[in-house]
Design an enzyme around this catalytic site. Structure first.
Site, short mmCIF file in Angstrom:
data_model
loop_
_atom_site.label_atom_id
_atom_site.label_comp_id
_atom_site.label_asym_id
_atom_site.label_seq_id
_atom_site.Cartn_x
_atom_site.Cartn_y
_atom_site.Cartn_z
N LYS A 1 0.84 -1.21 0.00
CA LYS A 1 0.00 0.00 0.00
C LYS A 1 0.87 1.27 0.00
O LYS A 1 0.65 2.21 -0.76
CB LYS A 1 -0.91 -0.02 1.24
CG LYS A 1 -1.56 1.30 1.59
CD LYS A 1 -2.65 1.66 0.62
CE LYS A 1 -3.07 3.11 0.75
NZ LYS A 1 -3.97 3.54 -0.29
N CYS B 1 -3.57 11.23 1.24
CA CYS B 1 -2.65 10.08 1.31
C CYS B 1 -1.23 10.34 0.79
O CYS B 1 -0.27 9.97 1.45
CB CYS B 1 -3.25 8.91 0.56
SG CYS B 1 -4.78 8.33 1.30
N1 NAD Z 1 -9.47 9.04 2.59
C1 NAD Z 1 -8.90 8.34 1.65
O1 NAD Z 1 -9.02 8.63 0.48
C2 NAD Z 1 -8.09 7.09 1.98
C3 NAD Z 1 -7.73 6.21 0.96
C4 NAD Z 1 -7.01 5.07 1.29
C5 NAD Z 1 -6.65 4.84 2.61
N2 NAD Z 1 -6.98 5.74 3.58
C6 NAD Z 1 -6.59 5.45 4.97
O2 NAD Z 1 -7.74 5.03 5.71
C7 NAD Z 1 -7.65 5.49 7.06
C8 NAD Z 1 -8.88 6.30 7.41
O3 NAD Z 1 -8.91 7.45 6.59
P1 NAD Z 1 -10.18 8.40 6.51
O4 NAD Z 1 -9.92 9.37 5.41
O5 NAD Z 1 -11.42 7.58 6.49
O6 NAD Z 1 -10.05 9.14 7.93
P2 NAD Z 1 -11.19 10.04 8.65
O7 NAD Z 1 -10.44 10.96 9.54
O8 NAD Z 1 -12.12 10.58 7.64
O9 NAD Z 1 -12.00 8.98 9.53
C9 NAD Z 1 -11.53 8.39 10.70
C10 NAD Z 1 -12.68 8.37 11.71
O10 NAD Z 1 -12.34 7.55 12.81
C11 NAD Z 1 -12.86 8.12 13.99
N3 NAD Z 1 -12.14 7.53 15.13
C12 NAD Z 1 -10.86 7.74 15.54
N4 NAD Z 1 -10.55 6.97 16.59
C13 NAD Z 1 -11.64 6.23 16.89
C14 NAD Z 1 -11.94 5.25 17.86
N5 NAD Z 1 -11.02 4.84 18.74
N6 NAD Z 1 -13.18 4.72 17.88
C15 NAD Z 1 -14.12 5.11 16.99
N7 NAD Z 1 -13.90 6.04 16.03
C16 NAD Z 1 -12.68 6.59 15.96
C17 NAD Z 1 -12.64 9.60 13.80
O11 NAD Z 1 -13.46 10.37 14.62
C18 NAD Z 1 -12.99 9.74 12.30
O12 NAD Z 1 -14.34 10.06 12.08
C19 NAD Z 1 -6.34 6.26 7.16
O13 NAD Z 1 -5.35 5.43 7.64
C20 NAD Z 1 -6.07 6.64 5.72
O14 NAD Z 1 -4.68 6.84 5.48
C21 NAD Z 1 -7.72 6.83 3.30
#
Ligand code: NAD
Length: 418
Positions: A204, A258
């Site tokens: 990844k 990312c």
């Molecule tokens: N956004 C993208 O396009 C994308 C693409 C591929 C991978 N990712 C990866 O996926 C992961 C998530 O990204 P995202 O964009 O969805 O992040 P985000 O910040 O939009 O969502 C994360 C959510 O998790 C919640 N959270 C945090 N700790 C928590 C806990 N202990 N219990 C319950 N809820 C909790 C936060 O409040 C938040 O709403 C990251 O590691 C990111 O690098 C994101």
């Protein structure tokens, strides 16, 4: 299956909806109460095509609800961790993942499968499996199972890509990978490739690092082209006619959630490195300064006083046709300009809080810098815009202007030909 998705953000909410609409019973755990309330009322807190209709459908079928109460995850067979993994001072903050694992340890039954979808540094999934073993007194591969299933979707096309993208799934033990593969088969139509957890983590991160380094190389070419009197966009187009060459697009910088983060995640657990990846990051992070240098050059040529000048930035989003400003180089550019010029204006048709109209934003302005390749900016009436401006300087940070408009002092990243 009864599935618990932890973290209902850009990745977690669509994933939860997808599992629910594939016939599973899904509970979404989210720490933000406002988010939980909104989701349960049938409205997503993120912008994504189709999301509200799909969310309403799974709520109506009673297949999904969101909660802030970890106890609601009792009886769940599968936990999917989708929390954020941000950078703090260029170092990954894994506390959200660790907190999610601690929550799982409190409610997990024997036989459970834990999947980490969050992007994490190599070695993290194994470390989290060991933490679960310590906290639960059970053993991975025997009493419970842990896998990493990194996410490749692109915001704006998530529901399509969740189904049709191929996926890499890595298990801490082989059985974990097999169980996770079976789970994702509920909706994935693309290929699923199985490996170990650390390889999946590295894959990844390598994917996004490849793109970041390739863009840095394109930016280096752009910088050289500026000095050699060459249009780098023409040069790249010609170089890419070679069957084994694929140079990416240079520009004012790399943004989004990312790409600016994942190369640092890749490096974070390594003791030694060659430095290429870090250098590429620095090149891409420095590109707004290159655009600024072009602006200063133009102002010097026209004897424009920087301190009394008005500069308009076109586009705040990190890429064209979206409203996403996360890590946007346009924001960095604005920050660099503030205090140096009299006024910095921004216009982005996708983003509130910027000027209401292009005309408003350019009226009396001395220079325009194109920072985002929105469709709207590709065929502008430069004669009309020029008439509204005080001085006609145009800096193209995205390579969207083929022929410099008449009457403008034009400069662009990678445009040594003008
Ligand atoms: N956004 C993208 O396009 C994308 C693409 C591929 C991978 N990712 C990866 O996926 C992961 C998530 O990204 P995202 O964009 O969805 O992040 P985000 O910040 O939009 O969502 C994360 C959510 O998790 C919640 N959270 C945090 N700790 C928590 C806990 N202990 N219990 C319950 N809820 C909790 C936060 O409040 C938040 O709403 C990251 O590691 C990111 O690098 C994101």
């Amino acid at each position: 299956m009864k599935i618990g998705v932890i973290g209902l953000g850009y990745i977690g909410l669509p994933t939860a909806i997808m599992f629910a609409s594939s016939g599973h019973q899904v509970v979404g755990l989210e720490i933000r109460e406002d988010v939980v309330r909104k989701i349960n009322s049938g409205k997503a807190h993120i912008i994504e095509p189709e999301i509200n209709e799909r969310l309403k459908a799974v709520i109506a079928e009673e297949r999904f609800y969101a909660t802030t109460r970890p106890e609601d995850l009792r009886g769940v067979n599968v936990f999917i961790v989708c929390v954020q993994t941000p950078l703090v001072d260029d170092k990954p903050d894994l506390s959200y993942v660790e907190n999610a694992i601690r929550t799982i340890a409190e409610v997990m039954d024997r036989g459970a499968l834990v999947v980490i979808e969050s992007t994490v540094p190599p070695g993290t999934t194994v470390k989290m499996a060991r933490l679960l073993e310590t906290l639960s007194g059970m053993r991975e591969g025997i009493d419970f199972y842990v896998a990493h299933a990194p996410e490749r979707v692109m915001p704006g096309r998530i529901f399509r890509e969740l189904v049709y993208n191929s996926r890499i799934i890595g298990g801490v033990s082989h059985k974990s990978a097999i169980l996770a593969e079976r789970l994702y088969r509920s909706f994935v139509k693309g290929e699923i490739y199985i490996t170990d957890a650390t390889t999946a983590e590295m894959v990844k991160l390598m994917e996004n690092t490849f793109r970041d380094v390739n863009i840095a190389l394109a930016n280096e070419f752009a910088y050289l082209a500026q000095q050699y009197g060459v249009n780098v966009f023409e040069a790249i187009k010609l170089a890419n006619t070679h069957p084994r060459v694929n140079i990416h697009v240079p520009g004012i910088g790399v943004g989004g959630h990312c790409l600016p983060k994942d190369p640092y995640l890749l490096l974070s657990n390594a003791k030694k490195e060659f430095g290429l990846i870090r250098l590429a990051r620095r090149i891409n992070e420095g590109m707004p300064k290159i655009a600024l240098a072009l602006l200063f050059e133009a102002f010097e040529q026209l004897n424009i006083d920087l301190a009394t000048s008005i500069v308009t930035i076109l586009g705040l989003a990190y890429k064209g046709d979206t409203d996403d400003t996360r890590n946007s180089p346009a924001l960095k550019l604005r920050e660099l300009l503030e205090g140096k010029v009299l006024e910095v204006r921004t216009y982005d048709p996708y983003i509130r809080g910027t000027h209401n109209s292009l005309e408003d934003a350019v009226k009396g302005s001395d220079a325009i810098i194109i920072a985002t390749d929105h469709r709207e900016f590709k065929n502008l009436d430069w004669d009309k815009i020029g008439k509204l401006m005080r001085t006609k300087v145009l800096i193209d940070g995205r390579g969207i202007i083929d022929r410099p408009p008449r009457g403008f002092l034009f400069k662009g990243i990678g445009r040594g030909d003008v």
